[in-house]
Motif scaffolding. Structure first.
Motif, PDB file in Angstrom:
ATOM      1  N   ARG A  74     -35.654  50.796 -34.575  1.00  0.00           N
ATOM      2  CA  ARG A  74     -34.427  50.353 -35.250  1.00  0.00           C
ATOM      3  C   ARG A  74     -34.784  49.551 -36.500  1.00  0.00           C
ATOM      4  N   PRO A  75     -33.885  49.532 -37.493  1.00  0.00           N
ATOM      5  CA  PRO A  75     -34.104  48.656 -38.653  1.00  0.00           C
ATOM      6  C   PRO A  75     -34.196  47.198 -38.202  1.00  0.00           C
ATOM      7  N   LEU A  76     -35.034  46.422 -38.876  1.00  0.00           N
ATOM      8  CA  LEU A  76     -35.268  45.020 -38.531  1.00  0.00           C
ATOM      9  C   LEU A  76     -34.660  44.113 -39.594  1.00  0.00           C
ATOM     10  N   ILE A  77     -33.832  43.183 -39.147  1.00  0.00           N
ATOM     11  CA  ILE A  77     -33.273  42.154 -40.024  1.00  0.00           C
ATOM     12  C   ILE A  77     -33.970  40.848 -39.673  1.00  0.00           C
ATOM     13  N   VAL A  78     -34.469  40.137 -40.685  1.00  0.00           N
ATOM     14  CA  VAL A  78     -35.165  38.868 -40.476  1.00  0.00           C
ATOM     15  C   VAL A  78     -34.268  37.733 -40.969  1.00  0.00           C
ATOM     16  N   ASP A  79     -33.987  36.789 -40.087  1.00  0.00           N
ATOM     17  CA  ASP A  79     -33.179  35.611 -40.405  1.00  0.00           C
ATOM     18  C   ASP A  79     -34.142  34.432 -40.574  1.00  0.00           C
ATOM     19  N   ILE A  80     -34.463  34.095 -41.818  1.00  0.00           N
ATOM     20  CA  ILE A  80     -35.405  33.024 -42.107  1.00  0.00           C
ATOM     21  C   ILE A  80     -34.672  31.688 -42.062  1.00  0.00           C
ATOM     22  N   GLY A  81     -35.192  30.770 -41.262  1.00  0.00           N
ATOM     23  CA  GLY A  81     -34.527  29.480 -41.077  1.00  0.00           C
ATOM     24  C   GLY A  81     -33.315  29.632 -40.188  1.00  0.00           C
ATOM     25  N   CYS A  82     -33.484  30.270 -39.046  1.00  0.00           N
ATOM     26  CA  CYS A  82     -32.349  30.666 -38.200  1.00  0.00           C
ATOM     27  C   CYS A  82     -31.706  29.513 -37.438  1.00  0.00           C
ATOM     28  N   ALA A  83     -32.282  28.323 -37.480  1.00  0.00           N
ATOM     29  CA  ALA A  83     -31.763  27.151 -36.764  1.00  0.00           C
ATOM     30  C   ALA A  83     -31.613  27.478 -35.281  1.00  0.00           C
ATOM     31  N   LYS A  84     -30.443  27.289 -34.696  1.00  0.00           N
ATOM     32  CA  LYS A  84     -30.250  27.507 -33.261  1.00  0.00           C
ATOM     33  C   LYS A  84     -30.014  28.973 -32.903  1.00  0.00           C
ATOM     34  N   GLY A  85     -30.078  29.854 -33.890  1.00  0.00           N
ATOM     35  CA  GLY A  85     -30.005  31.292 -33.632  1.00  0.00           C
ATOM     36  C   GLY A  85     -28.622  31.863 -33.424  1.00  0.00           C
ATOM     37  N   SER A  86     -27.588  31.119 -33.718  1.00  0.00           N
ATOM     38  CA  SER A  86     -26.219  31.589 -33.457  1.00  0.00           C
ATOM     39  C   SER A  86     -25.893  32.865 -34.223  1.00  0.00           C
ATOM     40  N   HIS A  95     -24.506  44.582 -32.523  1.00  0.00           N
ATOM     41  CA  HIS A  95     -25.268  45.762 -32.951  1.00  0.00           C
ATOM     42  C   HIS A  95     -26.385  46.064 -31.950  1.00  0.00           C
ATOM     43  N   THR A  96     -26.047  46.132 -30.682  1.00  0.00           N
ATOM     44  CA  THR A  96     -27.070  46.305 -29.643  1.00  0.00           C
ATOM     45  C   THR A  96     -27.809  47.625 -29.739  1.00  0.00           C
ATOM     46  N   ASN A  97     -27.202  48.652 -30.299  1.00  0.00           N
ATOM     47  CA  ASN A  97     -27.834  49.976 -30.321  1.00  0.00           C
ATOM     48  C   ASN A  97     -28.385  50.391 -31.679  1.00  0.00           C
ATOM     49  N   ASP A  98     -28.159  49.588 -32.724  1.00  0.00           N
ATOM     50  CA  ASP A  98     -28.584  50.066 -34.042  1.00  0.00           C
ATOM     51  C   ASP A  98     -29.407  49.087 -34.872  1.00  0.00           C
ATOM     52  N   LEU A  99     -29.625  47.832 -34.414  1.00  0.00           N
ATOM     53  CA  LEU A  99     -30.407  46.860 -35.196  1.00  0.00           C
ATOM     54  C   LEU A  99     -31.304  46.028 -34.293  1.00  0.00           C
ATOM     55  N   ASN A 100     -32.428  45.585 -34.849  1.00  0.00           N
ATOM     56  CA  ASN A 100     -33.254  44.535 -34.247  1.00  0.00           C
ATOM     57  C   ASN A 100     -33.174  43.325 -35.166  1.00  0.00           C
ATOM     58  N   LEU A 101     -33.138  42.128 -34.588  1.00  0.00           N
ATOM     59  CA  LEU A 101     -33.082  40.900 -35.377  1.00  0.00           C
ATOM     60  C   LEU A 101     -34.214  39.977 -34.976  1.00  0.00           C
ATOM     61  N   LEU A 102     -34.869  39.397 -35.982  1.00  0.00           N
ATOM     62  CA  LEU A 102     -35.956  38.451 -35.770  1.00  0.00           C
ATOM     63  C   LEU A 102     -35.576  37.147 -36.449  1.00  0.00           C
ATOM     64  N   GLY A 103     -35.420  36.093 -35.671  1.00  0.00           N
ATOM     65  CA  GLY A 103     -35.097  34.781 -36.214  1.00  0.00           C
ATOM     66  C   GLY A 103     -36.354  33.951 -36.379  1.00  0.00           C
ATOM     67  N   LEU A 104     -36.581  33.423 -37.571  1.00  0.00           N
ATOM     68  CA  LEU A 104     -37.739  32.581 -37.852  1.00  0.00           C
ATOM     69  C   LEU A 104     -37.281  31.144 -38.045  1.00  0.00           C
ATOM     70  N   GLU A 105     -37.937  30.235 -37.345  1.00  0.00           N
ATOM     71  CA  GLU A 105     -37.605  28.812 -37.427  1.00  0.00           C
ATOM     72  C   GLU A 105     -38.900  28.023 -37.328  1.00  0.00           C
ATOM     73  N   ILE A 106     -39.048  26.989 -38.155  1.00  0.00           N
ATOM     74  CA  ILE A 106     -40.284  26.223 -38.217  1.00  0.00           C
ATOM     75  C   ILE A 106     -40.352  25.146 -37.130  1.00  0.00           C
ATOM     76  N   ARG A 107     -39.207  24.687 -36.633  1.00  0.00           N
ATOM     77  CA  ARG A 107     -39.180  23.591 -35.662  1.00  0.00           C
ATOM     78  C   ARG A 107     -39.285  24.140 -34.235  1.00  0.00           C
ATOM     79  N   ARG A 108     -40.378  23.852 -33.551  1.00  0.00           N
ATOM     80  CA  ARG A 108     -40.664  24.417 -32.230  1.00  0.00           C
ATOM     81  C   ARG A 108     -39.587  24.114 -31.188  1.00  0.00           C
ATOM     82  N   PRO A 109     -39.037  22.901 -31.082  1.00  0.00           N
ATOM     83  CA  PRO A 109     -37.988  22.664 -30.085  1.00  0.00           C
ATOM     84  C   PRO A 109     -36.764  23.559 -30.311  1.00  0.00           C
TER      85      PRO A 109
END
Length: 128
Positions: A74-86, A95-109
């Motif tokens: 599936r196409p990949l969408i990258v959310d840079i600075g995704c915070a709590k991922g909402s 979009h359960t059948n047509d997209l993958n999403l990757l959330g990037l966040e610098i704060r480990r907690p």
């Protein structure tokens, strides 16, 4: 019934605070109220991405993408600075059948919170 809970852990570069203070007048919470309680994660708003702590590359297994998503084609969408991922979780559920999403966040907690939210949602097209 819950009792008040407050925890602070701090180091030179990071401060992590978590609080859970339920309404003592109403000990039975609805699922929505419990969901809001689980989002009460307070971390330092701004961290210095140039500090030495964040300059070390994260080691990932060679097959991390296969572990993260059920369909890697599936196409990949990258959310840079995704915070709590909402946003990423909402988009993934729509979009359960047509997209993958990757959330990037610098704060480990915050990443840990996102991973818990992903696990509770059961979505296989989003990762943090």
């Amino acid at each position: 019934r819950f009792k008040s809970f407050y925890c602070t852990v701090s180091s030179r570069n990071t401060e992590f605070k978590m609080s859970m203070v339920p309404n003592s007048n109403n000990p039975s919470f609805s699922e929505a109220e419990q969901g809001r309680q689980s989002l009460r994660l307070k971390v330092r708003q701004h961290v210095n991405p140039l500090s030495s702590k964040y300059q070390v590359p994260t080691a990932l297994p060679a097959d991390w993408i296969q572990q993260a998503f059920d369909n890697v084609n599936r196409p990949l969408i990258v959310d840079i600075g995704c915070a709590k991922g909402s946003w990423a979780l909402n988009m993934a559920s729509n979009h359960t059948n047509d997209l993958n999403l990757l959330g990037l966040e610098i704060r480990r907690p915050v990443v840990d919170l996102c991973l818990r939210r992903k696990a509770s949602s059961g979505l296989r097209n989003v990762h943090f």
